[in-house]
Design a protein around this motif. Sequence first.
Motif, PDB file in Angstrom:
ATOM      1  N   GLY A 190       0.816  -1.215   0.000  1.00 30.45           N
ATOM      2  CA  GLY A 190       0.000   0.000   0.000  1.00 30.45           C
ATOM      3  C   GLY A 190       0.847   1.262   0.000  1.00 30.45           C
ATOM      4  N   LEU A 191       1.976   1.218   0.708  1.00 38.64           N
ATOM      5  CA  LEU A 191       2.874   2.373   0.714  1.00 38.64           C
ATOM      6  C   LEU A 191       3.430   2.637  -0.681  1.00 38.64           C
ATOM      7  CD1 LEU A 191       4.505   4.557   2.174  1.00 38.64           C
ATOM      8  CD2 LEU A 191       6.215   2.814   2.717  1.00 38.64           C
ATOM      9  N   VAL A 192       3.843   1.574  -1.367  1.00 31.85           N
ATOM     10  CA  VAL A 192       4.379   1.727  -2.721  1.00 31.85           C
ATOM     11  C   VAL A 192       3.310   2.264  -3.670  1.00 31.85           C
ATOM     12  CG1 VAL A 192       5.332   0.492  -4.692  1.00 31.85           C
ATOM     13  CG2 VAL A 192       6.135  -0.050  -2.391  1.00 31.85           C
ATOM     14  N   GLN A 193       2.098   1.699  -3.583  1.00 33.02           N
ATOM     15  CA  GLN A 193       1.028   2.144  -4.475  1.00 33.02           C
ATOM     16  C   GLN A 193       0.606   3.584  -4.176  1.00 33.02           C
ATOM     17  OE1 GLN A 193       0.057   0.343  -7.137  1.00 33.02           O
ATOM     18  NE2 GLN A 193       1.667  -1.029  -6.427  1.00 33.02           N
ATOM     19  N   SER A 194       0.694   3.983  -2.920  1.00 35.95           N
ATOM     20  CA  SER A 194       0.305   5.354  -2.585  1.00 35.95           C
ATOM     21  C   SER A 194       1.266   6.370  -3.184  1.00 35.95           C
ATOM     22  CB  SER A 194       0.253   5.521  -1.063  1.00 35.95           C
ATOM     23  OG  SER A 194       1.544   5.376  -0.491  1.00 35.95           O
TER      24      SER A 194
END
Length: 278
Positions: A105-109
């Motif tokens: 989720g951090l990468v996608q954000s």
Amino acid sequence: MALRNLHPYTKFSLVFVISGLAVLLDKPLSLAVLAGLATFVFLASRPSKTWLKGYFIIVATTVWGIMLSQGLFYQGFPRTILFCLIPPGKSFSGLCFIREGFLYGLVQSLRMVAGLSAGAYLVNSTSTEMLFRTVSALPFPRGLSLLAAAAVRFLPRVASDLRLLHQSLGLRGYRPFKRGLLYTLRTELAVVYPLLSRAIRDSRSVADTLLTRGFNPLSSGKYRFLPVWPWHEKLATILIFVLLFGIFLVKIVFWAYLQGVYYEESLRPLYALVRNYL
């Protein structure tokens, strides 16, 4: 030249390239660099304190929301459980926070941060009138361009109306969530009706004005009301589009290699570059 003073075409091109790279790139490092670059571009446009406050609130809630949702509902493997809100049962897998989901989720954000920062830069650094003119002059159907430009033009008024409505409610004693979630939802939904009424009135006024001035959506756009596009900005725009197109091509070549469609041994350094950095 200050980023705030770039030609509108250059700004639109920069936003388009950043948004395109946010879709094409996959590696955390490359996405982090892109998000950092987009954030720098926004901050270099010298936003006001109000803009900064709203920007950081949106970015923080976006990053946290994506990380939270992916941490709870991540379906990939491996799965490292950090803790559970609802422990697993015989017929229920539980509701647990997954470490890999948080990281994913951090990468996608970072993609969202890059796009949000680029859009915030464009809106903050360009006057409403210039946005209207630029969108109207783009080589698209004039009717579609007009709709997009009008939507951008009236966003500040909608925000102002919304702020006034909340101030009015606050003077009447309204406080969000003070009387429960359902009451808050009903009140917030009720705010939509006067905004819709105002939007309909504005739409009719704009339509009447266009008709009386002989607007023809089928005619070609006029470019004379835009400033001259400097040659060095044109060159920079061409270069960043070449960069975007080049990354697009190498990603297609790498995808063909992964799918077994096409493989060339001499392209192994290119495959390694894409695998490790893009």
